[in-house]
Design a protein around this motif. Structure first.
Motif, PDB file in Angstrom:
ATOM      1  N   GLU A 172       1.264  11.399  -9.757  1.00  0.00           N
ATOM      2  CA  GLU A 172       0.491  11.386 -10.992  1.00  0.00           C
ATOM      3  C   GLU A 172      -1.044  11.998 -10.466  1.00  0.00           C
ATOM      4  O   GLU A 172      -1.443  11.887  -9.301  1.00  0.00           O
ATOM      5  CB  GLU A 172       0.295  10.039 -11.501  1.00  0.00           C
ATOM      6  CG  GLU A 172       1.635   9.239 -11.838  1.00  0.00           C
ATOM      7  CD  GLU A 172       2.041   8.535 -10.741  1.00  0.00           C
ATOM      8  OE1 GLU A 172       3.175   7.722 -10.544  1.00  0.00           O
ATOM      9  OE2 GLU A 172       1.296   8.446  -9.508  1.00  0.00           O
ATOM     10  N   LEU A 173      -1.699  12.452 -11.659  1.00  0.00           N
ATOM     11  CA  LEU A 173      -3.077  12.771 -11.474  1.00  0.00           C
ATOM     12  C   LEU A 173      -3.748  11.592 -11.604  1.00  0.00           C
ATOM     13  O   LEU A 173      -3.727  10.747 -12.837  1.00  0.00           O
ATOM     14  CB  LEU A 173      -3.532  13.801 -12.311  1.00  0.00           C
ATOM     15  CG  LEU A 173      -4.845  13.947 -12.468  1.00  0.00           C
ATOM     16  CD1 LEU A 173      -5.429  14.806 -11.319  1.00  0.00           C
ATOM     17  CD2 LEU A 173      -5.188  15.075 -13.699  1.00  0.00           C
ATOM     18  N   GLU A 174      -4.560  10.897 -10.751  1.00  0.00           N
ATOM     19  CA  GLU A 174      -5.558   9.580 -10.852  1.00  0.00           C
ATOM     20  C   GLU A 174      -6.740  10.137 -10.779  1.00  0.00           C
ATOM     21  O   GLU A 174      -7.393  10.732 -10.125  1.00  0.00           O
ATOM     22  CB  GLU A 174      -4.826   8.716  -9.864  1.00  0.00           C
ATOM     23  CG  GLU A 174      -3.582   8.070  -9.874  1.00  0.00           C
ATOM     24  CD  GLU A 174      -3.327   7.153  -8.986  1.00  0.00           C
ATOM     25  OE1 GLU A 174      -4.206   6.302  -8.718  1.00  0.00           O
ATOM     26  OE2 GLU A 174      -2.191   7.068  -8.512  1.00  0.00           O
ATOM     27  N   LEU A 178      -0.479   2.513 -15.069  1.00  0.00           N
ATOM     28  CA  LEU A 178       0.191   3.465 -14.496  1.00  0.00           C
ATOM     29  C   LEU A 178      -0.180   4.012 -13.021  1.00  0.00           C
ATOM     30  O   LEU A 178      -1.334   3.750 -12.761  1.00  0.00           O
ATOM     31  CB  LEU A 178       0.380   4.886 -15.482  1.00  0.00           C
ATOM     32  CG  LEU A 178       0.840   4.679 -16.844  1.00  0.00           C
ATOM     33  CD1 LEU A 178       0.585   5.843 -17.626  1.00  0.00           C
ATOM     34  CD2 LEU A 178       2.228   4.526 -16.720  1.00  0.00           C
ATOM     35  N   GLY A 179       0.457   4.825 -12.315  1.00  0.00           N
ATOM     36  CA  GLY A 179       0.165   5.190 -11.107  1.00  0.00           C
ATOM     37  C   GLY A 179       0.308   4.374  -9.944  1.00  0.00           C
ATOM     38  O   GLY A 179       0.907   3.237  -9.992  1.00  0.00           O
ATOM     39  N   GLY A 180      -0.506   4.773  -8.899  1.00  0.00           N
ATOM     40  CA  GLY A 180      -0.457   3.938  -7.638  1.00  0.00           C
ATOM     41  C   GLY A 180      -0.910   2.509  -7.638  1.00  0.00           C
ATOM     42  O   GLY A 180      -0.344   1.551  -7.119  1.00  0.00           O
ATOM     43  N   LEU A 181      -2.000   2.372  -8.296  1.00  0.00           N
ATOM     44  CA  LEU A 181      -2.640   1.100  -8.426  1.00  0.00           C
ATOM     45  C   LEU A 181      -1.637   0.141  -9.304  1.00  0.00           C
ATOM     46  O   LEU A 181      -1.266  -0.864  -8.747  1.00  0.00           O
ATOM     47  CB  LEU A 181      -3.881   1.023  -9.361  1.00  0.00           C
ATOM     48  CG  LEU A 181      -4.790  -0.292  -9.522  1.00  0.00           C
ATOM     49  CD1 LEU A 181      -4.931  -0.978  -7.958  1.00  0.00           C
ATOM     50  CD2 LEU A 181      -5.663  -0.084 -10.021  1.00  0.00           C
ATOM     51  N   ARG A 229       0.780  -1.109  -0.092  1.00  0.00           N
ATOM     52  CA  ARG A 229       0.116  -0.083   0.037  1.00  0.00           C
ATOM     53  C   ARG A 229       1.052   1.254  -0.112  1.00  0.00           C
ATOM     54  O   ARG A 229       0.599   2.370  -0.737  1.00  0.00           O
ATOM     55  CB  ARG A 229      -0.880  -0.009   1.194  1.00  0.00           C
ATOM     56  CG  ARG A 229      -1.997  -1.111   1.073  1.00  0.00           C
ATOM     57  CD  ARG A 229      -3.090  -1.382   2.150  1.00  0.00           C
ATOM     58  NE  ARG A 229      -3.926  -2.246   1.813  1.00  0.00           N
ATOM     59  CZ  ARG A 229      -4.876  -2.977   2.488  1.00  0.00           C
ATOM     60  NH1 ARG A 229      -4.822  -2.590   3.841  1.00  0.00           N
ATOM     61  NH2 ARG A 229      -5.637  -3.946   2.208  1.00  0.00           N
ATOM     62  N   ALA A 230       1.965   1.251   0.597  1.00  0.00           N
ATOM     63  CA  ALA A 230       3.030   2.472   0.570  1.00  0.00           C
ATOM     64  C   ALA A 230       3.504   2.492  -0.790  1.00  0.00           C
ATOM     65  O   ALA A 230       3.596   3.708  -1.264  1.00  0.00           O
ATOM     66  CB  ALA A 230       4.207   2.364   1.676  1.00  0.00           C
ATOM     67  N   ASN A 231       3.780   1.328  -1.597  1.00  0.00           N
ATOM     68  CA  ASN A 231       4.093   1.728  -2.839  1.00  0.00           C
ATOM     69  C   ASN A 231       3.167   2.541  -3.685  1.00  0.00           C
ATOM     70  O   ASN A 231       3.558   3.390  -4.632  1.00  0.00           O
ATOM     71  CB  ASN A 231       4.228   0.181  -3.546  1.00  0.00           C
ATOM     72  CG  ASN A 231       5.783  -0.055  -3.339  1.00  0.00           C
ATOM     73  OD1 ASN A 231       6.805   0.463  -4.321  1.00  0.00           O
ATOM     74  ND2 ASN A 231       6.085  -1.102  -2.658  1.00  0.00           N
ATOM     75  N   GLY A 232       1.781   2.351  -3.481  1.00  0.00           N
ATOM     76  CA  GLY A 232       0.811   3.005  -4.005  1.00  0.00           C
ATOM     77  C   GLY A 232       0.804   4.647  -3.931  1.00  0.00           C
ATOM     78  O   GLY A 232       0.073   5.253  -4.599  1.00  0.00           O
ATOM     79  N   GLU A 233       1.332   4.842  -2.637  1.00  0.00           N
ATOM     80  CA  GLU A 233       1.071   6.210  -2.328  1.00  0.00           C
ATOM     81  C   GLU A 233       2.076   7.480  -2.674  1.00  0.00           C
ATOM     82  O   GLU A 233       1.987   8.421  -2.788  1.00  0.00           O
ATOM     83  CB  GLU A 233       1.177   6.527  -0.727  1.00  0.00           C
ATOM     84  CG  GLU A 233      -0.058   5.634  -0.241  1.00  0.00           C
ATOM     85  CD  GLU A 233      -0.114   5.450   1.545  1.00  0.00           C
ATOM     86  OE1 GLU A 233       1.035   6.064   1.674  1.00  0.00           O
ATOM     87  OE2 GLU A 233      -1.020   4.828   2.088  1.00  0.00           O
ATOM     88  N   HIS A 234       3.424   6.733  -3.355  1.00  0.00           N
ATOM     89  CA  HIS A 234       4.615   7.806  -3.383  1.00  0.00           C
ATOM     90  C   HIS A 234       4.471   8.461  -4.853  1.00  0.00           C
ATOM     91  O   HIS A 234       5.590   8.924  -5.239  1.00  0.00           O
ATOM     92  CB  HIS A 234       5.941   7.115  -3.032  1.00  0.00           C
ATOM     93  CG  HIS A 234       6.184   6.032  -3.716  1.00  0.00           C
ATOM     94  ND1 HIS A 234       6.604   5.970  -5.347  1.00  0.00           N
ATOM     95  CD2 HIS A 234       6.606   4.688  -3.579  1.00  0.00           C
ATOM     96  CE1 HIS A 234       6.990   4.787  -5.784  1.00  0.00           C
ATOM     97  NE2 HIS A 234       6.916   3.979  -4.744  1.00  0.00           N
TER      98      HIS A 234
END
Length: 172
Positions: free
Chosen positions: A52-54, A130-133, A44-49
């Motif tokens: 990007e505009l999501e 791309l992005g947090g997900l 979950r921390a990987n998804g936060e850093h």
């Protein structure tokens, strides 16, 4: 030495060669203890850093209620009912990559490594890539592979995490 003494010595040597001993303390220490909660926290921390505009689509109110229910069940440590709530939400929106990833994270908590990897792959295929997900997908896959003993494949997945982040455009 007489024949009897020689035979007894040979028998003792033969029997000692057949015996087994307990593994050395270092061998027992080599078995890695897994803290599934720490694994999921890392995912979950990987998804936060990212920066990007999501864009999040509007959610069905019934799905949102099930998400809230799953969140409180997970927080209470009730993983099976949390998974059931997510299954109900997926019955309404079967292609939702966020829900699939969440189920993958619940699978990590249950140490169901293969299931976690499968669900994270499904989420990646249906998601924005791309992005947090995307970073959470690849971090999940990496952890699942690592805990299944596929270290090289886990390293490949870890390298994919960085490909999910797109640098912002240079503005002048």
């Amino acid at each position: 030495m007489n024949t009897r003494t020689l035979a007894a010595a040979a028998l003792a040597l033969l029997l000692s060669a057949c015996s087994t001993s307990a593994p050395a303390p270092q061998a027992r220490a080599a078995v890695k203890k897994v803290d599934p909660a720490a694994v999921v926290a890392d995912v979950r921390a990987n998804g936060e850093h990212g920066h990007e505009l999501e864009v999040q689509p509007l959610r069905d109110p019934q799905v949102e209620d099930l998400r809230i229910q799953a969140q409180s069940l997970e927080a209470a440590g009730k993983l099976k009912p949390a998974g059931a709530a997510l299954d109900q939400a997926l019955a309404i929106t079967p292609e939702d990559p966020d829900l699939l990833q969440w189920k993958a994270e619940l699978a990590l908590l249950r140490r169901a490594w293969q299931e976690a990897e499968t669900l994270a792959n499904q989420s990646f295929e249906r998601g924005p890539k791309l992005g947090g997900l995307c970073r959470r997908n690849w971090a999940t896959i990496a952890h699942a592979r690592e805990h299944r003993g596929a270290s090289e494949a886990a390293e490949v997945a870890r390298r994919q995490v960085s490909s999910c982040t797109v640098a912002p455009p240079v503005r002048m």
